[in-house]
Design a protein around this motif. Structure first.
Motif, PDB file in Angstrom:
ATOM      1  N   ALA A 161       0.779  -1.278  -0.003  1.00  0.00           N
ATOM      2  CA  ALA A 161       0.106   0.024   0.032  1.00  0.00           C
ATOM      3  C   ALA A 161       0.740   1.304  -0.139  1.00  0.00           C
ATOM      4  O   ALA A 161       0.602   2.233  -0.823  1.00  0.00           O
ATOM      5  CB  ALA A 161      -1.018  -0.009   1.215  1.00  0.00           C
ATOM      6  N   VAL A 162       2.066   1.180   0.706  1.00  0.00           N
ATOM      7  CA  VAL A 162       2.862   2.550   0.880  1.00  0.00           C
ATOM      8  C   VAL A 162       3.329   2.689  -0.538  1.00  0.00           C
ATOM      9  O   VAL A 162       3.396   3.898  -1.048  1.00  0.00           O
ATOM     10  CB  VAL A 162       4.043   2.307   1.965  1.00  0.00           C
ATOM     11  CG1 VAL A 162       4.930   3.244   1.701  1.00  0.00           C
ATOM     12  CG2 VAL A 162       3.063   2.252   3.216  1.00  0.00           C
ATOM     13  N   GLY A 163       4.000   1.679  -1.134  1.00  0.00           N
ATOM     14  CA  GLY A 163       4.320   1.884  -2.659  1.00  0.00           C
ATOM     15  C   GLY A 163       3.483   2.429  -3.443  1.00  0.00           C
ATOM     16  O   GLY A 163       3.654   3.173  -4.614  1.00  0.00           O
ATOM     17  N   VAL A 164       2.253   1.840  -3.563  1.00  0.00           N
ATOM     18  CA  VAL A 164       1.052   2.358  -4.451  1.00  0.00           C
ATOM     19  C   VAL A 164       0.503   3.811  -4.144  1.00  0.00           C
ATOM     20  O   VAL A 164       0.904   4.430  -5.274  1.00  0.00           O
ATOM     21  CB  VAL A 164      -0.077   1.528  -4.171  1.00  0.00           C
ATOM     22  CG1 VAL A 164      -1.439   2.112  -4.886  1.00  0.00           C
ATOM     23  CG2 VAL A 164       0.158  -0.111  -4.699  1.00  0.00           C
ATOM     24  N   VAL A 165       0.531   4.166  -2.864  1.00  0.00           N
ATOM     25  CA  VAL A 165       0.174   5.425  -2.702  1.00  0.00           C
ATOM     26  C   VAL A 165       1.563   6.503  -3.084  1.00  0.00           C
ATOM     27  O   VAL A 165       1.500   7.609  -3.509  1.00  0.00           O
ATOM     28  CB  VAL A 165      -0.119   5.728  -1.160  1.00  0.00           C
ATOM     29  CG1 VAL A 165      -0.436   7.147  -0.944  1.00  0.00           C
ATOM     30  CG2 VAL A 165      -1.552   4.961  -0.929  1.00  0.00           C
ATOM     31  N   GLY A 166       2.673   6.020  -2.465  1.00  0.00           N
ATOM     32  CA  GLY A 166       4.026   6.590  -2.999  1.00  0.00           C
ATOM     33  C   GLY A 166       4.029   6.945  -4.547  1.00  0.00           C
ATOM     34  O   GLY A 166       4.465   8.250  -4.640  1.00  0.00           O
ATOM     35  N   GLN A 167       3.791   6.024  -5.345  1.00  0.00           N
ATOM     36  CA  GLN A 167       3.918   6.424  -6.800  1.00  0.00           C
ATOM     37  C   GLN A 167       2.803   7.427  -7.276  1.00  0.00           C
ATOM     38  O   GLN A 167       3.148   8.133  -8.000  1.00  0.00           O
ATOM     39  CB  GLN A 167       3.756   4.872  -7.541  1.00  0.00           C
ATOM     40  CG  GLN A 167       4.755   3.827  -7.563  1.00  0.00           C
ATOM     41  CD  GLN A 167       4.530   2.514  -8.028  1.00  0.00           C
ATOM     42  OE1 GLN A 167       3.194   2.553  -8.659  1.00  0.00           O
ATOM     43  NE2 GLN A 167       5.214   1.555  -7.976  1.00  0.00           N
ATOM     44  N   ALA A 168       1.612   7.464  -6.582  1.00  0.00           N
ATOM     45  CA  ALA A 168       0.535   8.407  -6.804  1.00  0.00           C
ATOM     46  C   ALA A 168       1.292   9.830  -6.450  1.00  0.00           C
ATOM     47  O   ALA A 168       1.084  10.644  -7.159  1.00  0.00           O
ATOM     48  CB  ALA A 168      -0.721   8.067  -6.270  1.00  0.00           C
ATOM     49  N   LEU A 169       1.727   9.833  -5.359  1.00  0.00           N
ATOM     50  CA  LEU A 169       2.249  11.106  -4.741  1.00  0.00           C
ATOM     51  C   LEU A 169       3.436  11.584  -5.582  1.00  0.00           C
ATOM     52  O   LEU A 169       3.319  12.739  -5.889  1.00  0.00           O
ATOM     53  CB  LEU A 169       2.812  10.884  -3.361  1.00  0.00           C
ATOM     54  CG  LEU A 169       1.427  10.731  -2.157  1.00  0.00           C
ATOM     55  CD1 LEU A 169       2.205  10.170  -0.923  1.00  0.00           C
ATOM     56  CD2 LEU A 169       0.633  11.729  -2.158  1.00  0.00           C
ATOM     57  N   ALA A 170       4.427  10.821  -6.099  1.00  0.00           N
ATOM     58  CA  ALA A 170       5.332  11.145  -6.891  1.00  0.00           C
ATOM     59  C   ALA A 170       4.836  11.684  -8.451  1.00  0.00           C
ATOM     60  O   ALA A 170       5.158  12.848  -8.693  1.00  0.00           O
ATOM     61  CB  ALA A 170       6.315  10.182  -7.216  1.00  0.00           C
ATOM     62  N   TRP A 171       3.868  11.146  -8.746  1.00  0.00           N
ATOM     63  CA  TRP A 171       2.996  11.525 -10.082  1.00  0.00           C
ATOM     64  C   TRP A 171       2.520  12.945  -9.743  1.00  0.00           C
ATOM     65  O   TRP A 171       2.464  13.800 -10.608  1.00  0.00           O
ATOM     66  CB  TRP A 171       1.973  10.703 -10.501  1.00  0.00           C
ATOM     67  CG  TRP A 171       0.997  10.988 -11.315  1.00  0.00           C
ATOM     68  CD1 TRP A 171       0.944  11.041 -12.631  1.00  0.00           C
ATOM     69  CD2 TRP A 171      -0.288  11.895 -11.133  1.00  0.00           C
ATOM     70  NE1 TRP A 171       0.064  11.772 -13.555  1.00  0.00           N
ATOM     71  CE2 TRP A 171      -0.538  12.228 -12.426  1.00  0.00           C
ATOM     72  CE3 TRP A 171      -0.829  12.365 -10.020  1.00  0.00           C
ATOM     73  CZ2 TRP A 171      -1.900  12.795 -12.542  1.00  0.00           C
ATOM     74  CZ3 TRP A 171      -2.149  12.949 -10.016  1.00  0.00           C
ATOM     75  CH2 TRP A 171      -2.833  13.293 -11.256  1.00  0.00           C
ATOM     76  N   ALA A 172       2.061  13.297  -8.506  1.00  0.00           N
ATOM     77  CA  ALA A 172       1.382  14.330  -8.181  1.00  0.00           C
ATOM     78  C   ALA A 172       2.222  15.492  -7.925  1.00  0.00           C
ATOM     79  O   ALA A 172       1.793  16.872  -7.509  1.00  0.00           O
ATOM     80  CB  ALA A 172       0.399  14.484  -6.959  1.00  0.00           C
ATOM     81  N   GLY A 173       3.770  15.253  -7.934  1.00  0.00           N
ATOM     82  CA  GLY A 173       4.693  16.447  -7.785  1.00  0.00           C
ATOM     83  C   GLY A 173       5.340  16.225  -6.569  1.00  0.00           C
ATOM     84  O   GLY A 173       6.094  17.276  -6.302  1.00  0.00           O
ATOM     85  N   VAL A 174       5.123  15.257  -5.769  1.00  0.00           N
ATOM     86  CA  VAL A 174       5.940  15.195  -4.516  1.00  0.00           C
ATOM     87  C   VAL A 174       7.306  14.702  -4.743  1.00  0.00           C
ATOM     88  O   VAL A 174       7.471  13.601  -5.485  1.00  0.00           O
ATOM     89  CB  VAL A 174       5.340  14.008  -3.537  1.00  0.00           C
ATOM     90  CG1 VAL A 174       6.153  13.669  -2.307  1.00  0.00           C
ATOM     91  CG2 VAL A 174       3.802  14.460  -2.812  1.00  0.00           C
TER      92      VAL A 174
END
Length: 252
Positions: A161-174
């Protein structure tokens, strides 16, 4: 009508807000808590500028325009995140609509009288990845996941779950180096307390309704899905279609 079954002059399609540079910080900062090493929550956690975040927050909370962020998924269903911008009672509503239903299916509400959680992890992920490309709304799987994240409350998160959300956050500019930490922080501080989700048994639900198979119920007492059907007043056929769309159908 922007949302099926939701006739309100203030409601507008809000997907264009996702392009604002401060949108994701404005939307997700409410889930953040003070960190011993990084201090108080800050737009910088999201790689955002404070002025951009303020502008995005103003757009999300405009009393004259209630942005509806639509997430179309399987078989004509749409999850909706609605900024309900009453001046004296603002909040955010999460619900599911379908053109053949006469009312929305309530997932969660974040306001002064919170109601949730509204989604299990497996439902959230399934909706995010099951894109109805021809329907109006948001179609990027990363954006869809992050939009639904505040409605999550699940005590049994999988290891990825952390990896999935982390990928989404990186996509969002984090910043990529910070996205795993921020993902873990958000999942550790979900708005709603982690809950257990299960398929209903054979006993009647609250209110004397017979349970429909295939759709999860929540043990969190503040959840609208605690002992209640997700969508009220729909037929067994429609419930089966919703169960398949949510990815939890176990029948034939």
């Amino acid at each position: 009508m922007v949302i099926d079954g939701y006739d309100d002059d203030c409601v507008v399609a809000g997907e264009e807000l996702l392009g604002l540079p401060g949108f994701w910080a404005a939307y997700l900062l409410m889930l953040c808590r003070r960190d011993e090493e990084r201090g108080e929550p800050s737009p910088e956690w999201f790689g955002a500028d404070a002025a951009d975040v303020d502008a995005a927050s103003d757009a999300l909370s405009d009393a004259g325009r209630w942005p509806a962020l639509r997430i179309p998924f399987a078989d004509g269903h749409t999850a909706v995140v609605l900024s309900r911008n009453f001046e004296d009672d603002p909040g955010t509503e999460y619900f599911v609509v379908h053109p053949e239903w006469d009312r929305p299916g309530h997932l969660a509400t974040i306001d002064g009288h919170d109601s949730g959680p509204g989604l299990a992890w497996r439902e959230l992920l399934h909706i995010a990845r099951t894109v109805a490309a021809g329907a109006p709304g948001t179609h990027d799987a990363h954006a869809r996941l992050l939009l639904l994240l505040p409605a999550l409350g699940d005590s049994e998160l999988p290891g990825d779950a952390v990896g999935v959300v982390g990928q989404a956050l990186a996509w969002a500019g984090v910043p990529v180096a910070d996205s795993p930490w921020l993902a873990a922080h958000l999942l550790d501080h979900t708005w709603f307390a982690p809950a257990t989700w299960s398929l209903p048994g054979s006993s009647p639900l609250t209110g004397g309704e017979d349970p429909y198979e295939g759709i999860l119920v929540c043990d969190g007492t503040l959840s609208p899905r605690h002992g209640m059907r997700l969508a009220q007043g729909i037929s067994r056929e429609h419930s089966d279609r919703l169960a398949r769309a949510l990815g939890t159908w176990t029948g034939a």
